[in-house]
Write an enzyme that holds these catalytic residues in place. Sequence first.
Site, mmCIF file in Angstrom:
data_model
loop_
_atom_site.group_PDB
_atom_site.id
_atom_site.type_symbol
_atom_site.label_atom_id
_atom_site.label_comp_id
_atom_site.label_asym_id
_atom_site.label_seq_id
_atom_site.Cartn_x
_atom_site.Cartn_y
_atom_site.Cartn_z
ATOM 1 N N CYS A 234 0.609 -3.044 7.845
ATOM 2 C CA CYS A 234 1.953 -3.169 8.442
ATOM 3 C C CYS A 234 2.633 -1.817 8.653
ATOM 4 O O CYS A 234 2.855 -1.399 9.780
ATOM 5 C CB CYS A 234 2.831 -4.052 7.560
ATOM 6 S SG CYS A 234 2.322 -5.770 7.573
HETATM 7 N N1 LIG Z 1 -1.330 -10.235 5.697
HETATM 8 C C1 LIG Z 1 -0.056 -9.924 5.600
HETATM 9 O O1 LIG Z 1 0.460 -9.691 4.507
HETATM 10 C C2 LIG Z 1 0.822 -9.819 6.843
HETATM 11 C C3 LIG Z 1 2.218 -9.712 6.672
HETATM 12 C C4 LIG Z 1 3.022 -9.628 7.787
HETATM 13 C C5 LIG Z 1 2.446 -9.617 9.059
HETATM 14 N N2 LIG Z 1 1.089 -9.715 9.205
HETATM 15 C C6 LIG Z 1 0.563 -9.738 10.570
HETATM 16 O O2 LIG Z 1 -0.224 -10.901 10.767
HETATM 17 C C7 LIG Z 1 -1.310 -10.624 11.651
HETATM 18 C C8 LIG Z 1 -2.634 -10.982 10.990
HETATM 19 O O3 LIG Z 1 -2.771 -10.202 9.812
HETATM 20 P P1 LIG Z 1 -3.831 -10.522 8.674
HETATM 21 O O4 LIG Z 1 -3.540 -9.608 7.558
HETATM 22 O O5 LIG Z 1 -3.867 -11.980 8.427
HETATM 23 O O6 LIG Z 1 -5.172 -10.069 9.428
HETATM 24 P P2 LIG Z 1 -6.693 -10.276 8.926
HETATM 25 O O7 LIG Z 1 -7.463 -9.230 9.669
HETATM 26 O O8 LIG Z 1 -6.763 -10.346 7.466
HETATM 27 O O9 LIG Z 1 -7.095 -11.713 9.470
HETATM 28 C C9 LIG Z 1 -7.119 -12.012 10.816
HETATM 29 C C10 LIG Z 1 -8.265 -12.985 11.069
HETATM 30 O O10 LIG Z 1 -8.249 -13.329 12.459
HETATM 31 C C11 LIG Z 1 -9.591 -13.568 12.841
HETATM 32 N N3 LIG Z 1 -9.668 -13.539 14.292
HETATM 33 C C12 LIG Z 1 -9.680 -12.478 15.127
HETATM 34 N N4 LIG Z 1 -9.700 -12.886 16.409
HETATM 35 C C13 LIG Z 1 -9.704 -14.236 16.400
HETATM 36 C C14 LIG Z 1 -9.701 -15.244 17.407
HETATM 37 N N5 LIG Z 1 -9.689 -14.913 18.704
HETATM 38 N N6 LIG Z 1 -9.708 -16.518 17.018
HETATM 39 C C15 LIG Z 1 -9.702 -16.855 15.711
HETATM 40 N N7 LIG Z 1 -9.690 -15.958 14.708
HETATM 41 C C16 LIG Z 1 -9.690 -14.664 15.057
HETATM 42 C C17 LIG Z 1 -10.361 -12.480 12.135
HETATM 43 O O11 LIG Z 1 -11.732 -12.818 12.014
HETATM 44 C C18 LIG Z 1 -9.646 -12.431 10.783
HETATM 45 O O12 LIG Z 1 -10.275 -13.246 9.825
HETATM 46 C C19 LIG Z 1 -1.168 -9.141 12.025
HETATM 47 O O13 LIG Z 1 -0.434 -9.036 13.207
HETATM 48 C C20 LIG Z 1 -0.369 -8.581 10.874
HETATM 49 O O14 LIG Z 1 0.348 -7.426 11.248
HETATM 50 C C21 LIG Z 1 0.271 -9.820 8.120
#
Ligand SMILES: NC(=O)c1ccc[n+]([C@@H]2O[C@H](COP(=O)([O-])OP(=O)(O)OC[C@H]3O[C@@H](n4cnc5c(N)ncnc54)[C@H](O)[C@@H]3O)[C@@H](O)[C@H]2O)c1
Length: 390
Positions: A234
Amino acid sequence: MIGFDLDGDKVKRLADADSYVEDVPDERLADALATGRYRPTDDSDHMAGFDVAVIDVPTPLREGSPDLSYIEEAAATLAGHLHRDATVVLESTSYPGTTEELIVPILEKGSGLRAGRDFHVGYSPERIDPGNPTWHLENTPKVVSGIDGPSLHSVQGFYGRLVETTVAVSGTREAELTKLLENTFRHVNIALVNELAMFAADLDIDVWEAIDAASTKPFGYLRFTPGPGVGGHCLPIDPSYLSWKVRRSLGQPFRFVELANDVNEHMPDYVVRRLMLALNRMGRSINGSRVMLLGLAYKRNTGDAREAPGMVIARSLVSLGAEVLVADPHLSGESLPFRMVEVTADELAAADAVVLVTDHDAFNYDVVRTHARYILDTRNRLDGPTVERL
Ligand SMILES: NC(=O)c1ccc[n+]([C@@H]2O[C@H](COP(=O)([O-])OP(=O)(O)OC[C@H]3O[C@@H](n4cnc5c(N)ncnc54)[C@H](O)[C@@H]3O)[C@@H](O)[C@H]2O)c1
């Protein structure tokens, strides 16, 4: 409910109740699977007939610019399964305008339906704070938005069943900006205290004491603390989505974000420099020294090393010729190019210097304090004659 992910390994682990998310215990996953109402899958055909879809895919930076390819691909996949009255919500962090300018056209093109008239679209930012024992999904207010009134109604109704409080804003761009404001606020304030810490060290003033004293003010001040740099998915990334949008749409730099990036990205180098000065006082150089890093994850009590400043510090020390040992109980050594060790009296005593990078609660700080010859503490966790704080 189905959980669709392209990554077959993750899907298999989820289906086996083998959680790869630290905050989610295996038992909780097993309970969800046992209800028969949660199905992890990598087969997009299982999306057929969905009522609500939530998109939570990565939004990284590629050479300084937003990489929205994951969102585009996810929206295109969903479009093939979209039906009348369904709702699609984006949760991934992105610049204001992403939902309306990027997602809506992809959904409309792939489905032949019209957003607003035939289906609902909204944006609701994630606010997960990994490792936070107090605030979790259910009790953290959830900002919700829609491209129009009926979309907002549908999105708010959906989250209203999952969380205690929903906070409606008037449009998706306001909701997108909310998330970026929250993270930019944090990024800028961390940069402020980081820069202050560097000046205070040169002025021989205890910045930590000043921060503690300022934090006693019951109004108008919010506590932020210096550290070895920012990490995770982030803070090093999200503010750049905002500055990119401002520069592209208005042709102007977002000076606060760019300055904060500058300061925070410099911190790992600053830690290395402080270590170099300390070793120098001992008549040693980084080259040939044995340096033990305590903690590599970017955040206390988590095993997330994405964009972690500890990685930058470790790589930099290796390139300068140090022998680097890393102790991090939350990380397994398999994926890391450094030698992992336990925090034992022998390992500590054998190191020329110890750098506390991430102050996990699992470390035995008494052992560290007693056996390390010199400690550079970047988190203000330790005190004593062998400890030097950032
Ligand atoms: N994890 C957190 O604490 C958090 C907090 C706030 C915001 N976010 C935001 O949330 C979003 C996701 O973050 P995250 O940490 O969960 O990411 P991550 O990388 O841990 O997980 C994302 C998942 O999406 C999958 N993926 C990619 N393309 C895909 C598709 N076309 N169809 C289906 N699955 C697909 C990947 O294989 C992966 O498992 C980002 O924009 C991030 O900035 C995350």
